[in-house]
Design a protein around this motif. Structure first.
Motif, PDB file in Angstrom:
ATOM      1  N   ALA A 328     -12.296  -7.105   3.698  1.00  0.00           N
ATOM      2  CA  ALA A 328     -11.087  -6.287   3.697  1.00  0.00           C
ATOM      3  C   ALA A 328      -9.875  -7.205   3.627  1.00  0.00           C
ATOM      4  N   ILE A 329      -8.922  -6.845   2.788  1.00  0.00           N
ATOM      5  CA  ILE A 329      -7.681  -7.610   2.666  1.00  0.00           C
ATOM      6  C   ILE A 329      -6.531  -6.670   2.974  1.00  0.00           C
ATOM      7  N   GLN A 330      -5.853  -6.942   4.072  1.00  0.00           N
ATOM      8  CA  GLN A 330      -4.714  -6.140   4.494  1.00  0.00           C
ATOM      9  C   GLN A 330      -3.442  -6.765   3.960  1.00  0.00           C
ATOM     10  N   CYS A 331      -2.714  -6.010   3.155  1.00  0.00           N
ATOM     11  CA  CYS A 331      -1.474  -6.492   2.548  1.00  0.00           C
ATOM     12  C   CYS A 331      -0.300  -5.901   3.313  1.00  0.00           C
ATOM     13  N   ARG A 332       0.370  -6.740   4.064  1.00  0.00           N
ATOM     14  CA  ARG A 332       1.425  -6.266   4.952  1.00  0.00           C
ATOM     15  C   ARG A 332       2.593  -5.668   4.187  1.00  0.00           C
ATOM     16  N   LYS A 333       2.963  -6.320   3.111  1.00  0.00           N
ATOM     17  CA  LYS A 333       4.068  -5.822   2.289  1.00  0.00           C
ATOM     18  C   LYS A 333       3.545  -5.595   0.890  1.00  0.00           C
ATOM     19  N   SER A 334       4.256  -4.770   0.145  1.00  0.00           N
ATOM     20  CA  SER A 334       3.757  -4.440  -1.174  1.00  0.00           C
ATOM     21  C   SER A 334       4.863  -4.547  -2.211  1.00  0.00           C
ATOM     22  N   ILE A 335       4.520  -4.131  -3.412  1.00  0.00           N
ATOM     23  CA  ILE A 335       5.418  -4.281  -4.552  1.00  0.00           C
ATOM     24  C   ILE A 335       6.321  -3.062  -4.661  1.00  0.00           C
ATOM     25  N   GLU A 380       6.057   3.770  -0.822  1.00  0.00           N
ATOM     26  CA  GLU A 380       6.177   4.257  -2.181  1.00  0.00           C
ATOM     27  C   GLU A 380       5.363   3.344  -3.098  1.00  0.00           C
ATOM     28  N   ASP A 381       5.114   3.821  -4.291  1.00  0.00           N
ATOM     29  CA  ASP A 381       4.465   3.004  -5.328  1.00  0.00           C
ATOM     30  C   ASP A 381       3.069   2.548  -4.943  1.00  0.00           C
ATOM     31  N   PHE A 382       2.357   3.357  -4.156  1.00  0.00           N
ATOM     32  CA  PHE A 382       0.987   2.989  -3.824  1.00  0.00           C
ATOM     33  C   PHE A 382       0.131   2.902  -5.081  1.00  0.00           C
ATOM     34  N   LYS A 383       0.272   3.888  -5.952  1.00  0.00           N
ATOM     35  CA  LYS A 383      -0.532   3.905  -7.176  1.00  0.00           C
ATOM     36  C   LYS A 383      -0.215   2.706  -8.053  1.00  0.00           C
ATOM     37  N   ALA A 384       1.081   2.344  -8.156  1.00  0.00           N
ATOM     38  CA  ALA A 384       1.454   1.199  -8.978  1.00  0.00           C
ATOM     39  C   ALA A 384       0.855  -0.088  -8.415  1.00  0.00           C
ATOM     40  N   SER A 385       0.901  -0.240  -7.093  1.00  0.00           N
ATOM     41  CA  SER A 385       0.332  -1.430  -6.464  1.00  0.00           C
ATOM     42  C   SER A 385      -1.175  -1.477  -6.678  1.00  0.00           C
ATOM     43  N   LYS A 386      -1.812  -0.335  -6.505  1.00  0.00           N
ATOM     44  CA  LYS A 386      -3.255  -0.261  -6.697  1.00  0.00           C
ATOM     45  C   LYS A 386      -3.634  -0.609  -8.135  1.00  0.00           C
ATOM     46  N   ASP A 387      -2.898  -0.070  -9.092  1.00  0.00           N
ATOM     47  CA  ASP A 387      -3.216  -0.309 -10.506  1.00  0.00           C
ATOM     48  C   ASP A 387      -3.073  -1.777 -10.871  1.00  0.00           C
ATOM     49  N   ILE A 388      -2.078  -2.446 -10.293  1.00  0.00           N
ATOM     50  CA  ILE A 388      -1.863  -3.854 -10.603  1.00  0.00           C
ATOM     51  C   ILE A 388      -3.025  -4.698 -10.107  1.00  0.00           C
ATOM     52  N   ILE A 389      -3.452  -4.435  -8.865  1.00  0.00           N
ATOM     53  CA  ILE A 389      -4.559  -5.221  -8.298  1.00  0.00           C
ATOM     54  C   ILE A 389      -5.855  -4.896  -9.032  1.00  0.00           C
ATOM     55  N   ALA A 390      -6.118  -3.602  -9.227  1.00  0.00           N
ATOM     56  CA  ALA A 390      -7.352  -3.205  -9.909  1.00  0.00           C
ATOM     57  C   ALA A 390      -7.406  -3.762 -11.319  1.00  0.00           C
ATOM     58  N   GLY A 391      -6.224  -3.872 -11.966  1.00  0.00           N
ATOM     59  CA  GLY A 391      -6.186  -4.418 -13.317  1.00  0.00           C
ATOM     60  C   GLY A 391      -6.616  -5.871 -13.380  1.00  0.00           C
TER      61      GLY A 391
END
Length: 417
Positions: A328-335, A380-391
């Motif tokens: 598990a990788i916990q990301c404290r801050k996001s994009i 906000e931007d959970f989907k955008a953050s997820k898409d970037i990592i998954a990409g």
């Protein structure tokens, strides 16, 4: 039988319903332990049902104010057997008038196994309560203690424990004299507490009194049996690598579950080298579950995005990656993506994520790795953050090992016991 809804399962039929064995009722009650409404309804079916379901209904008690304290006291005084049902007690000192009732409660729960104490208002724990808690820790049944958001907790109270196996300290400051130095070899076997779980988070505001207590020769808490070690030093600017190394040296090589959030990073977002040196991951060849805390960040002026590089380097030091089952990788801050500053997925970032993807998706290196979970602390931007990592982690995505969770405060269960 559990495929049916609880309402159908528990619907009484007094004319046709044969008596069920108590062990079946007990198993059913355990499956419904989070459904308070259904548990209460089941208690009304029949006397035998009442006995089975009340044991679960009263197994966990949460006292959060004077009203809930008085309510439980009234119920337990009218039905004395309820006191023996309580296995887990959670206390939140939000009220100055709670202490008296709470002291009576913990003095009269003979089968208590776990205590959680929180002091979110920092109103101060009375000496009488601390004495009652020390007395409760003298029970052979009490094996788990969590202290959270407490100011000036007396270290001497911990010395009264005789059966603890799990200890968690979160944002708690300690006071009092430390135990006198004792030759560890002279400690009687029954005196040392073989901790299986140790969770430490947000320390340092008291000059690390707890850490100094833990690493002193003769400490009652014997760390040589720890299997789960969770350490969060994100807010600890004064932690010395030597002290941290001393603590780690006491954790055995048989450690199986590790969660680690390092001290504050430097301005260039790299892990201080002395802490990398102190944390010799090669000592722990039996790790099955691993949680790392990092952060995603984006410089608006440069359009960069990266996972802190120390995480990948840390993973590369796993001595036996074949035993790892969950990461598990916990990301404290996001994009935060804006039209004003579009995201640029540069070559360097692509290479870093591609290396991580290839490393973790390898069936040779990680044959037992079942899931790689990212916890994104975003509003906000959970989907955008997820898409970037998954990409950037395409192979893990194709293997259906990649998981994403939205979390404001991080996966708190990683630092629970």
């Amino acid at each position: 039988m559990y495929k049916h809804s609880p309402q159908l399962l528990l619907r009484p039929d007094h004319d046709n319903m044969p008596p069920l064995p108590l062990d079946i009722l007990g198993t059913t009650a355990e499956h419904l332990h989070n459904d308070t409404i259904t548990l209460k309804a089941a208690c009304l079916v029949a006397p035998l049902w009442r006995l089975a379901f009340q044991r679960i209904l009263f197994s966990h008690v949460h006292i959060k104010d004077e009203n809930s304290s008085n309510k439980f006291l009234a119920i337990s005084n009218d039905h004395l057997p309820f006191r023996s049902f309580v296995r887990s007690l959670e206390l939140e000192f939000r009220d100055d008038h709670m202490h008296g009732g709470v002291i009576f409660i913990i003095d009269n729960l003979p089968q208590l196994q776990s205590i959680v104490v929180r002091e979110p208002r920092h109103i101060g724990l009375l000496p009488e309560f601390c004495s009652a808690l020390r007395s409760a820790l003298g029970s052979k049944h009490l094996t788990s203690l969590t202290l959270q958001d407490i100011d000036f907790f007396p270290l001497q109270v911990l010395s009264g424990a005789i059966a603890l196996k799990s200890f968690s300290s979160i944002r708690t400051r300690y006071v009092g004299r430390e135990e006198p130095l004792v030759d560890h070899g002279q400690i009687q076997e029954h005196a040392a507490l073989r901790l299986h779980t140790l969770s430490l988070a947000d320390m340092g505001s008291d000059e690390h009194k707890l850490l100094k207590w833990l690493i002193r020769p003769g400490c009652r808490f014997d760390l040589r049996w720890v299997r789960r070690f969770h350490f969060d030093a994100e807010a600890d600017y004064a932690l010395e690598s030597q002290m941290f190394g001393s603590l780690l040296s006491m954790i055995p090589s048989t450690l199986e579950d590790l969660a680690y959030r390092p001290p504050p990073q430097s301005l260039d977002d790299t892990m201080p080298q002395d802490f990398l040196n102190a944390f010799n991951l090669t000592r722990f060849p039996n790790i099955r579950t691993l949680t790392l805390y990092t952060r995603l960040h984006r410089f608006y002026n440069f359009g960069e995005f990266e996972l802190l590089p120390w995480c990948i380097g840390f993973l590369l030091t796993l001595p036996t990656p074949s035993k790892l089952e969950s990461l598990a990788i916990q990301c404290r801050k996001s994009i935060t993506l804006t039209h004003r500053a579009p995201f640029n997925f540069d070559t360097r970032v692509q290479e870093r994520l591609d290396d991580l993807d290839g490393f973790l998706s390898s069936s040779t290196a990680f044959p037992n790795l079942m899931d790689v979970s990212f916890y994104l602390a975003v509003k906000e931007d959970f989907k955008a953050s997820k898409d970037i990592i998954a990409g950037g982690l395409c192979r893990l995505e194709r293997q259906d090992k990649l998981r994403f969770f939205e979390s404001q405060d991080g996966p708190n269960h990683f630092f629970s016991t």
